[in-house]
Write an enzyme that holds these catalytic residues in place. Structure first.
Site, mmCIF file in Angstrom:
data_model
loop_
_atom_site.group_PDB
_atom_site.id
_atom_site.type_symbol
_atom_site.label_atom_id
_atom_site.label_comp_id
_atom_site.label_asym_id
_atom_site.label_seq_id
_atom_site.Cartn_x
_atom_site.Cartn_y
_atom_site.Cartn_z
ATOM 1 N N HIS A 63 -16.532 -6.537 3.509
ATOM 2 C CA HIS A 63 -15.625 -6.979 2.589
ATOM 3 C C HIS A 63 -16.496 -8.727 3.233
ATOM 4 O O HIS A 63 -17.346 -8.382 4.394
ATOM 5 C CB HIS A 63 -14.366 -6.964 4.006
ATOM 6 C CG HIS A 63 -13.347 -8.320 3.099
ATOM 7 N ND1 HIS A 63 -13.804 -9.638 3.317
ATOM 8 C CD2 HIS A 63 -12.124 -8.070 2.330
ATOM 9 C CE1 HIS A 63 -12.279 -10.150 2.782
ATOM 10 N NE2 HIS A 63 -11.635 -9.597 1.808
ATOM 11 N N HIS B 112 -15.051 -2.385 5.837
ATOM 12 C CA HIS B 112 -13.947 -2.057 5.193
ATOM 13 C C HIS B 112 -12.976 -1.616 5.209
ATOM 14 O O HIS B 112 -11.638 -0.933 5.434
ATOM 15 C CB HIS B 112 -13.401 -3.685 4.612
ATOM 16 C CG HIS B 112 -12.361 -3.852 4.540
ATOM 17 N ND1 HIS B 112 -10.655 -4.659 5.631
ATOM 18 C CD2 HIS B 112 -11.397 -4.570 2.935
ATOM 19 C CE1 HIS B 112 -10.073 -4.989 4.952
ATOM 20 N NE2 HIS B 112 -10.234 -4.745 3.238
ATOM 21 N N HIS B 113 -13.470 -1.250 3.622
ATOM 22 C CA HIS B 113 -12.859 0.234 3.678
ATOM 23 C C HIS B 113 -13.454 1.374 3.134
ATOM 24 O O HIS B 113 -14.065 1.458 2.541
ATOM 25 C CB HIS B 113 -12.620 -0.383 2.080
ATOM 26 C CG HIS B 113 -10.592 0.333 1.748
ATOM 27 N ND1 HIS B 113 -9.696 0.201 1.872
ATOM 28 C CD2 HIS B 113 -11.344 1.488 0.712
ATOM 29 C CE1 HIS B 113 -8.787 1.659 1.327
ATOM 30 N NE2 HIS B 113 -9.918 2.398 0.185
ATOM 31 N N ARG C 40 -15.941 -7.821 -4.142
ATOM 32 C CA ARG C 40 -15.952 -8.063 -3.041
ATOM 33 C C ARG C 40 -17.892 -7.136 -2.682
ATOM 34 O O ARG C 40 -17.928 -8.021 -1.713
ATOM 35 C CB ARG C 40 -15.324 -7.229 -1.756
ATOM 36 C CG ARG C 40 -14.086 -7.551 -1.747
ATOM 37 C CD ARG C 40 -12.765 -7.076 -1.475
ATOM 38 N NE ARG C 40 -11.320 -6.914 -1.022
ATOM 39 C CZ ARG C 40 -10.474 -7.205 -0.305
ATOM 40 N NH1 ARG C 40 -10.426 -5.656 -0.331
ATOM 41 N NH2 ARG C 40 -9.208 -7.753 0.212
ATOM 42 N N THR D 207 -2.697 -0.352 8.102
ATOM 43 C CA THR D 207 -2.527 -1.106 7.427
ATOM 44 C C THR D 207 -1.624 -1.954 7.367
ATOM 45 O O THR D 207 -1.366 -3.556 7.470
ATOM 46 C CB THR D 207 -0.661 -0.718 6.939
ATOM 47 O OG1 THR D 207 -1.173 1.024 6.164
ATOM 48 C CG2 THR D 207 0.032 -1.414 5.390
ATOM 49 N N ARG E 112 -12.910 -0.849 -4.505
ATOM 50 C CA ARG E 112 -11.519 -1.225 -4.608
ATOM 51 C C ARG E 112 -11.424 -3.008 -4.578
ATOM 52 O O ARG E 112 -11.980 -3.390 -3.566
ATOM 53 C CB ARG E 112 -11.139 -0.923 -2.790
ATOM 54 C CG ARG E 112 -9.313 -1.054 -3.201
ATOM 55 C CD ARG E 112 -9.166 -1.043 -1.651
ATOM 56 N NE ARG E 112 -9.045 -0.922 -0.644
ATOM 57 C CZ ARG E 112 -9.036 -2.151 -0.376
ATOM 58 N NH1 ARG E 112 -7.851 -2.903 -1.122
ATOM 59 N NH2 ARG E 112 -9.535 -3.276 0.111
ATOM 60 N N GLU F 118 -8.319 -13.026 1.597
ATOM 61 C CA GLU F 118 -8.431 -13.595 0.131
ATOM 62 C C GLU F 118 -8.124 -14.066 -0.532
ATOM 63 O O GLU F 118 -8.633 -14.668 -0.708
ATOM 64 C CB GLU F 118 -9.048 -11.838 -0.747
ATOM 65 C CG GLU F 118 -10.133 -11.764 -1.346
ATOM 66 C CD GLU F 118 -10.246 -10.653 -2.135
ATOM 67 O OE1 GLU F 118 -10.453 -9.406 -1.235
ATOM 68 O OE2 GLU F 118 -10.488 -10.432 -3.071
ATOM 69 N N ARG G 204 -10.056 -18.203 -0.565
ATOM 70 C CA ARG G 204 -10.495 -18.131 -1.724
ATOM 71 C C ARG G 204 -9.350 -18.629 -2.869
ATOM 72 O O ARG G 204 -9.433 -18.933 -3.814
ATOM 73 C CB ARG G 204 -11.214 -17.153 -1.918
ATOM 74 C CG ARG G 204 -13.023 -17.544 -1.236
ATOM 75 C CD ARG G 204 -13.610 -16.112 -1.523
ATOM 76 N NE ARG G 204 -12.873 -15.499 -0.121
ATOM 77 C CZ ARG G 204 -13.595 -13.973 -0.481
ATOM 78 N NH1 ARG G 204 -14.772 -13.339 -1.800
ATOM 79 N NH2 ARG G 204 -13.060 -12.371 0.409
HETATM 80 P P1 ADP Z 1 -2.875 4.366 5.316
HETATM 81 O O1 ADP Z 1 -3.294 2.681 4.893
HETATM 82 O O2 ADP Z 1 -3.760 5.366 4.007
HETATM 83 O O3 ADP Z 1 -1.988 4.525 5.374
HETATM 84 P P2 ADP Z 1 -3.550 3.715 7.620
HETATM 85 O O4 ADP Z 1 -4.994 3.441 8.594
HETATM 86 O O5 ADP Z 1 -2.611 2.579 8.059
HETATM 87 O O6 ADP Z 1 -4.063 4.629 6.188
HETATM 88 O O7 ADP Z 1 -2.324 4.881 8.859
HETATM 89 C C1 ADP Z 1 -3.113 5.269 9.266
HETATM 90 C C2 ADP Z 1 -2.744 6.645 10.293
HETATM 91 O O8 ADP Z 1 -2.745 7.424 10.551
HETATM 92 C C3 ADP Z 1 -3.645 5.189 11.638
HETATM 93 O O9 ADP Z 1 -2.737 5.401 12.706
HETATM 94 C C4 ADP Z 1 -4.308 6.784 12.418
HETATM 95 O O10 ADP Z 1 -4.283 5.890 13.834
HETATM 96 C C5 ADP Z 1 -3.255 7.608 12.021
HETATM 97 N N1 ADP Z 1 -4.320 8.830 11.912
HETATM 98 C C6 ADP Z 1 -5.602 9.516 11.849
HETATM 99 N N2 ADP Z 1 -5.737 10.261 11.939
HETATM 100 C C7 ADP Z 1 -4.483 11.150 13.238
HETATM 101 C C8 ADP Z 1 -5.012 12.469 13.339
HETATM 102 N N3 ADP Z 1 -5.406 13.301 13.480
HETATM 103 N N4 ADP Z 1 -3.114 12.445 14.353
HETATM 104 C C9 ADP Z 1 -2.409 11.853 14.396
HETATM 105 N N5 ADP Z 1 -2.513 10.815 13.735
HETATM 106 C C10 ADP Z 1 -3.777 10.131 13.168
#
Ligand code: ADP
Length: 449
Positions: free
Chosen positions: A242, A382-383, A279, A43, A422, A255, A258
């Site tokens: 992306h 990217h996603h 995208r 995020t 997305r 983005e 643009r």
């Molecule tokens: P979203 O955008 O869906 O909130 P993010 O990528 O921003 O997802 O955040 C997901 C978080 O979960 C990341 O900080 C990642 O390191 C953490 N994460 C992923 N797998 C695990 C896990 N098995 N245990 C603890 N944290 C995790």
């Protein structure tokens, strides 16, 4: 032990933090576990903003929009593969999510547009800075005010789930020691799997060798955790590349550049697509060029209205020319060709009609004010649109569409909302909307058991 909770949230990105705050405010004892040494997940890298239709901020600016239009454009962008019920929930709850953030002093009052949308509905901070850092620091502030516990360097390794009942989450700390935290409910908010090269290549062999814009923690571990309990997945092969990624650093060029009026130019010095297409389409056009890369070209007026541009200049991504000729020479283009390209585009802006590529949005102003700027880009992973199947109440579903009792999921770990592609600005909306919903549902459910 002290480690008894009502709700354990796995992952500290936007979805996890929104869920944790909402569950806490509804009376639950909450802990967030995060595998990385820092809070924020992928995020933190979100750039452009948060989409929502029929909001207070749109109304204030006189922007007319409808939920129905937002729904239709997201569905079209997703190639009609989106789960209609989840999408309905998403669109319906978006304005409330914007308001909830504002109530937590996270105000997204400026509005811009992204590819595939016809109306300005991408909400961002008033100073037009990147949304990710702003969002996470605001959420962390709220977490701290409420004394909600976050365990960093703590990886969820297993959800203890027997005979349809959750009892805990096994975690591994930074020293490799494992222990079980007791809980009644779990919210999985672990993000996507863009940084898991093996998994990406498994579902999409043709993406081998692509850079990823994602942080290292985006490994898809939450998907495996839930699959082990019998959860279903959807759309796993729908992986978004992306179009505009700086390749040496794998840094995403927002983005919003643009959206602020920039164009894309090939090495030959010409435009080759409608830059405001979705995208997937813009990426395909770039990959179709002989050099498989392109330049984002803009002028001083675009730069002065976009904070991100200054960040890219500071990072050394931007070539700057005092005139169009100067810029063209520096990036190895024929100056007369680039001049002609800009003249034609500026004509389109003045007439508000792009006869070449049919661009209808972000024809903001002629690109005629020096200095001129260019950033070299190519697509990157990217996603991940696919992921865990959930109900409209964010409950994790098994392969028979039955909810797993006591387990919710939200954010990029979930599949179905975005279909096959997305739209920019819809990920931040997704994580806040479904994070809040998961937090609310889990906290209310805990009261009944
Ligand atoms: P979203 O955008 O869906 O909130 P993010 O990528 O921003 O997802 O955040 C997901 C978080 O979960 C990341 O900080 C990642 O390191 C953490 N994460 C992923 N797998 C695990 C896990 N098995 N245990 C603890 N944290 C995790």
């Amino acid at each position: 032990s002290l480690e008894h909770y009502d709700v354990i949230v796995i992952g500290s990105g936007g979805a996890g933090l929104a869920a944790a705050i909402n569950a806490h405010d509804l009376g639950a004892k909450v802990v967030v576990v995060e595998r990385m040494p820092t809070i924020g997940g992928n995020t933190l890298k979100a750039s452009v903003g948060m989409n929502a239709a029929q909001t207070f901020y749109q109304q204030k600016k006189g922007i007319e929009d409808t939920k129905a239009c937002f729904y239709e454009e997201t569905l079209k962008g997703g190639k009609f593969k989106n789960n209609p019920d989840l999408l309905q929930q998403f669109v319906e709850r978006a304005p409330d999510a914007i308001n909830w953030l504002a109530q937590q002093d996270i105000v997204l009052s400026d509005i811009t547009i992204t590819g595939g949308m016809s109306i300005d509905r991408t909400h961002r901070p008033a100073d037009r800075s990147a949304v990710g850092g702003f969002l996470i620091s605001g959420l962390v502030k709220n977490l701290t005010q409420r004394h909600i516990e976050v365990l960093l360097d703590t990886k969820a390794d297993n959800i203890e789930f027997h005979q349809g009942k959750v009892s805990g989450v096994r975690v591994i700390d930074e020293y490799g020691e494992s222990r079980v935290l007791q809980t009644k409910a779990v919210i999985v908010a672990t993000g996507g799997f863009s940084a898991n090269t093996k998994m990406v290549e498994h579902y999409r062999p043709e993406l081998t060798g692509f850079v990823t814009t994602n942080h290292k923690g985006a490994t898809g571990s939450g998907i495996t955790l839930l699959q082990n309990l019998g959860a279903a997945t959807v759309d796993m092969a729908e992986i978004q590349i992306h179009p505009t990624v700086e390749q040496k650093s794998a840094y995403l060029i927002s983005e919003s550049i643009r959206g602020g009026g920039a164009i894309l130019v090939s090495q030959a010095g010409v435009r080759f697509c409608n830059e405001m297409e979705t995208r997937d389409k813009v990426s395909a056009q770039i990959i179709g060029l002989a050099e498989k890369s392109a330049w984002i070209v803009f002028d001083e007026q675009v730069r002065s209205q976009n904070k991100a541009a200054d960040e890219y200049i500071a990072k050394g991504f931007v070539v700057q020319g005092e005139s169009i000729d100067d810029l063209a020479t520096q990036i190895g283009m024929d100056p007369s060709v680039l001049t002609q390209t800009l003249d034609t585009f500026n004509q389109a802006v003045r007439q508000q009609q792009d006869l070449q590529f049919g661009r209808t949005t972000a024809l903001r102003h002629p690109l005629d004010k020096g200095p001129f700027y260019a950033i070299k880009i190519a697509p990157g992973v990217h996603h991940t649109m696919g992921g865990i199947a959930i109900s409209t109440q964010a409950q994790v579903l098994d392969t028979h569409n039955h909810p797993l009792q006591g387990i919710w999921a939200a954010g990029e770990v979930v599949g179905g909302i975005h279909g096959a592609n997305r739209i920019g600005g819809n990920a931040v909306a997704d994580i806040i909307i479904f994070g809040l919903l998961a937090g609310e549902q889990a906290a209310n459910w805990v009261k009944t058991v």
